[in-house]
Design a protein around this motif. Structure first.
Motif, PDB file in Angstrom:
ATOM      1  N   LEU A 121      12.629 -11.485   7.410  1.00  0.00           N
ATOM      2  CA  LEU A 121      11.128 -11.673   7.276  1.00  0.00           C
ATOM      3  C   LEU A 121      10.837 -12.902   6.980  1.00  0.00           C
ATOM      4  CD1 LEU A 121       8.389  -9.983   6.717  1.00  0.00           C
ATOM      5  CD2 LEU A 121       8.989 -10.188   4.306  1.00  0.00           C
ATOM      6  N   GLY A 122       9.741 -13.695   7.812  1.00  0.00           N
ATOM      7  CA  GLY A 122       9.550 -15.121   7.458  1.00  0.00           C
ATOM      8  C   GLY A 122       8.202 -15.387   8.092  1.00  0.00           C
ATOM      9  N   ILE A 123       7.645 -16.471   7.527  1.00  0.00           N
ATOM     10  CA  ILE A 123       6.535 -17.190   7.907  1.00  0.00           C
ATOM     11  C   ILE A 123       6.620 -18.625   7.984  1.00  0.00           C
ATOM     12  CG2 ILE A 123       5.772 -17.575   5.375  1.00  0.00           C
ATOM     13  CD1 ILE A 123       2.982 -16.716   6.156  1.00  0.00           C
ATOM     14  N   ASP A 124       5.916 -19.102   9.068  1.00  0.00           N
ATOM     15  CA  ASP A 124       6.017 -20.578   9.225  1.00  0.00           C
ATOM     16  C   ASP A 124       4.909 -21.232   8.877  1.00  0.00           C
ATOM     17  OD1 ASP A 124       8.512 -20.540  10.650  1.00  0.00           O
ATOM     18  OD2 ASP A 124       7.316 -19.467  12.180  1.00  0.00           O
ATOM     19  N   ILE A 125       4.856 -22.260   8.143  1.00  0.00           N
ATOM     20  CA  ILE A 125       3.754 -22.841   7.423  1.00  0.00           C
ATOM     21  C   ILE A 125       3.433 -24.500   7.943  1.00  0.00           C
ATOM     22  CG2 ILE A 125       2.700 -23.680   5.269  1.00  0.00           C
ATOM     23  CD1 ILE A 125       4.344 -21.589   3.962  1.00  0.00           C
ATOM     24  N   ALA A 126       2.626 -24.668   8.889  1.00  0.00           N
ATOM     25  CA  ALA A 126       2.242 -25.714   9.390  1.00  0.00           C
ATOM     26  C   ALA A 126       1.915 -26.882   8.390  1.00  0.00           C
ATOM     27  CB  ALA A 126       1.170 -25.925  10.345  1.00  0.00           C
ATOM     28  N   LEU A 127       2.641 -28.111   8.270  1.00  0.00           N
ATOM     29  CA  LEU A 127       2.362 -29.065   7.170  1.00  0.00           C
ATOM     30  C   LEU A 127       1.537 -30.443   7.963  1.00  0.00           C
ATOM     31  CD1 LEU A 127       5.759 -28.931   5.442  1.00  0.00           C
ATOM     32  CD2 LEU A 127       3.624 -27.644   4.700  1.00  0.00           C
ATOM     33  N   GLY A 128       1.403 -30.261   9.089  1.00  0.00           N
ATOM     34  CA  GLY A 128       0.758 -31.459   9.717  1.00  0.00           C
ATOM     35  C   GLY A 128       1.957 -32.168  10.372  1.00  0.00           C
ATOM     36  N   ALA A 129       1.410 -33.239  11.397  1.00  0.00           N
ATOM     37  CA  ALA A 129       2.186 -34.141  11.922  1.00  0.00           C
ATOM     38  C   ALA A 129       3.672 -33.598  12.795  1.00  0.00           C
ATOM     39  CB  ALA A 129       2.746 -35.398  11.054  1.00  0.00           C
ATOM     40  N   ASP A 130       3.403 -32.233  13.266  1.00  0.00           N
ATOM     41  CA  ASP A 130       4.540 -31.596  13.810  1.00  0.00           C
ATOM     42  C   ASP A 130       5.768 -31.197  12.684  1.00  0.00           C
ATOM     43  OD1 ASP A 130       3.405 -31.731  16.417  1.00  0.00           O
ATOM     44  OD2 ASP A 130       4.288 -33.700  16.648  1.00  0.00           O
ATOM     45  N   GLN A 131       5.428 -31.061  11.464  1.00  0.00           N
ATOM     46  CA  GLN A 131       5.986 -30.562  10.528  1.00  0.00           C
ATOM     47  C   GLN A 131       5.809 -29.095  10.210  1.00  0.00           C
ATOM     48  OE1 GLN A 131       5.955 -33.233   7.226  1.00  0.00           O
ATOM     49  NE2 GLN A 131       6.749 -34.986   8.542  1.00  0.00           N
ATOM     50  N   VAL A 132       6.894 -28.251  10.083  1.00  0.00           N
ATOM     51  CA  VAL A 132       6.745 -26.822   9.812  1.00  0.00           C
ATOM     52  C   VAL A 132       7.747 -26.455   8.841  1.00  0.00           C
ATOM     53  CG1 VAL A 132       6.747 -24.590  10.822  1.00  0.00           C
ATOM     54  CG2 VAL A 132       5.733 -26.398  12.239  1.00  0.00           C
ATOM     55  N   LEU A 133       7.178 -25.746   7.650  1.00  0.00           N
ATOM     56  CA  LEU A 133       8.118 -25.267   6.747  1.00  0.00           C
ATOM     57  C   LEU A 133       8.139 -23.772   6.805  1.00  0.00           C
ATOM     58  CD1 LEU A 133       9.304 -25.268   3.829  1.00  0.00           C
ATOM     59  CD2 LEU A 133       6.813 -24.810   2.945  1.00  0.00           C
ATOM     60  N   THR A 134       9.378 -23.399   6.999  1.00  0.00           N
ATOM     61  CA  THR A 134       9.641 -21.915   7.247  1.00  0.00           C
ATOM     62  C   THR A 134      10.223 -21.194   6.053  1.00  0.00           C
ATOM     63  OG1 THR A 134       9.907 -22.301   9.694  1.00  0.00           O
ATOM     64  CG2 THR A 134      10.992 -20.207   8.556  1.00  0.00           C
ATOM     65  N   LEU A 135       9.707 -20.246   5.621  1.00  0.00           N
ATOM     66  CA  LEU A 135      10.198 -19.279   4.397  1.00  0.00           C
ATOM     67  C   LEU A 135      10.922 -18.238   5.190  1.00  0.00           C
ATOM     68  CD1 LEU A 135       7.463 -19.925   2.005  1.00  0.00           C
ATOM     69  CD2 LEU A 135       9.721 -21.123   2.200  1.00  0.00           C
ATOM     70  N   ASN A 136      12.040 -17.746   4.940  1.00  0.00           N
ATOM     71  CA  ASN A 136      12.759 -16.877   5.488  1.00  0.00           C
ATOM     72  C   ASN A 136      13.752 -15.932   4.540  1.00  0.00           C
ATOM     73  OD1 ASN A 136      13.066 -15.173   8.235  1.00  0.00           O
ATOM     74  ND2 ASN A 136      15.282 -15.832   7.979  1.00  0.00           N
ATOM     75  N   THR A 137      13.723 -14.484   4.644  1.00  0.00           N
ATOM     76  CA  THR A 137      14.509 -13.743   3.912  1.00  0.00           C
ATOM     77  C   THR A 137      15.128 -12.815   4.861  1.00  0.00           C
ATOM     78  OG1 THR A 137      13.212 -13.912   1.792  1.00  0.00           O
ATOM     79  CG2 THR A 137      14.873 -12.033   2.074  1.00  0.00           C
ATOM     80  N   THR A 138      16.292 -12.584   4.910  1.00  0.00           N
ATOM     81  CA  THR A 138      17.072 -11.742   5.454  1.00  0.00           C
ATOM     82  C   THR A 138      17.522 -10.493   4.743  1.00  0.00           C
ATOM     83  OG1 THR A 138      19.146 -12.845   5.405  1.00  0.00           O
ATOM     84  CG2 THR A 138      17.914 -13.493   7.294  1.00  0.00           C
ATOM     85  N   ARG A 139      17.998  -9.504   5.579  1.00  0.00           N
ATOM     86  CA  ARG A 139      18.551  -8.575   4.664  1.00  0.00           C
ATOM     87  C   ARG A 139      19.554  -7.445   5.796  1.00  0.00           C
ATOM     88  NH1 ARG A 139      12.661  -5.774   3.882  1.00  0.00           N
ATOM     89  NH2 ARG A 139      12.073  -5.872   5.916  1.00  0.00           N
ATOM     90  N   ALA A 140      20.520  -6.680   5.195  1.00  0.00           N
ATOM     91  CA  ALA A 140      21.597  -5.941   5.757  1.00  0.00           C
ATOM     92  C   ALA A 140      20.862  -4.705   6.471  1.00  0.00           C
ATOM     93  CB  ALA A 140      22.597  -5.738   4.921  1.00  0.00           C
ATOM     94  N   ARG A 141      19.714  -4.262   6.279  1.00  0.00           N
ATOM     95  CA  ARG A 141      19.224  -3.216   6.725  1.00  0.00           C
ATOM     96  C   ARG A 141      17.934  -3.673   7.754  1.00  0.00           C
ATOM     97  NH1 ARG A 141      14.847  -2.097   3.705  1.00  0.00           N
ATOM     98  NH2 ARG A 141      14.828  -2.686   1.627  1.00  0.00           N
ATOM     99  N   ARG A 142      17.368  -2.735   8.432  1.00  0.00           N
ATOM    100  CA  ARG A 142      16.135  -3.126   9.241  1.00  0.00           C
ATOM    101  C   ARG A 142      14.812  -2.386   8.560  1.00  0.00           C
ATOM    102  NH1 ARG A 142      16.062  -5.145  14.392  1.00  0.00           N
ATOM    103  NH2 ARG A 142      14.246  -3.818  15.325  1.00  0.00           N
ATOM    104  N   GLY A 143      13.924  -2.947   8.966  1.00  0.00           N
ATOM    105  CA  GLY A 143      12.670  -2.353   8.406  1.00  0.00           C
ATOM    106  C   GLY A 143      12.302  -2.584   7.102  1.00  0.00           C
TER     107      GLY A 143
END
Length: 143
Positions: A121-143
């Protein structure tokens, strides 16, 4: 989904963690703490494109970090992820890829699968000047 008082308190702790970062160098660490506070998962990652934070490798909550070969596979195959740099709202892999298609992907085979992770599960946050912050969490199960 009901927003309970406990959820509100977790969100407040996360916001305070981000605001408590005394320097830009510690900002990513505080973001990681905030992510762990509000999103349930196995592996939390703070990453960036364009050098917005500190230089190249993602920051993860795993004590051993990501191995060099898994990190290289992530970097190599992230552009193939249909969500990468296009998530303007929180989106999971299982929202956009059927399970079989995900398991046939190089990103799964060379990175997520090797870590025992079935979804992210993630989200990309544009910071300007072609910079993007990505926050992501993974898990061993789907859904």
């Amino acid at each position: 989904m009901t927003f309970r008082p406990a959820d509100f308190h977790r969100l407040n702790r996360a916001i305070l963690a981000v605001h408590a970062a005394p320097t830009m160098a510690q900002f990513a660490t505080h973001l990681l703490q905030a992510l762990r506070e509000v999103v349930r998962g196995d592996i939390a990652v703070v990453d960036w494109k364009g050098g917005a934070l500190e230089g190249g490798r993602p920051l993860t909550d795993q004590p051993q970090g990501l191995s060099a070969d898994v990190n290289a596979a992530l970097r190599r195959h992230l552009p193939d992820n249909p969500m990468y740099l296009r998530r303007h709202r929180a989106t999971s892999i299982s929202d956009v890829l059927p399970h079989r298609a995900w398991q046939r992907s190089a990103l799964y085979g060379e990175a997520y699968g090797r870590l025992g992770q079935q979804d992210g599960l993630g989200i990309d946050i544009a910071l300007g000047a072609d910079q993007v912050l990505t926050l992501n969490t993974t898990r061993a199960r789907r859904g």
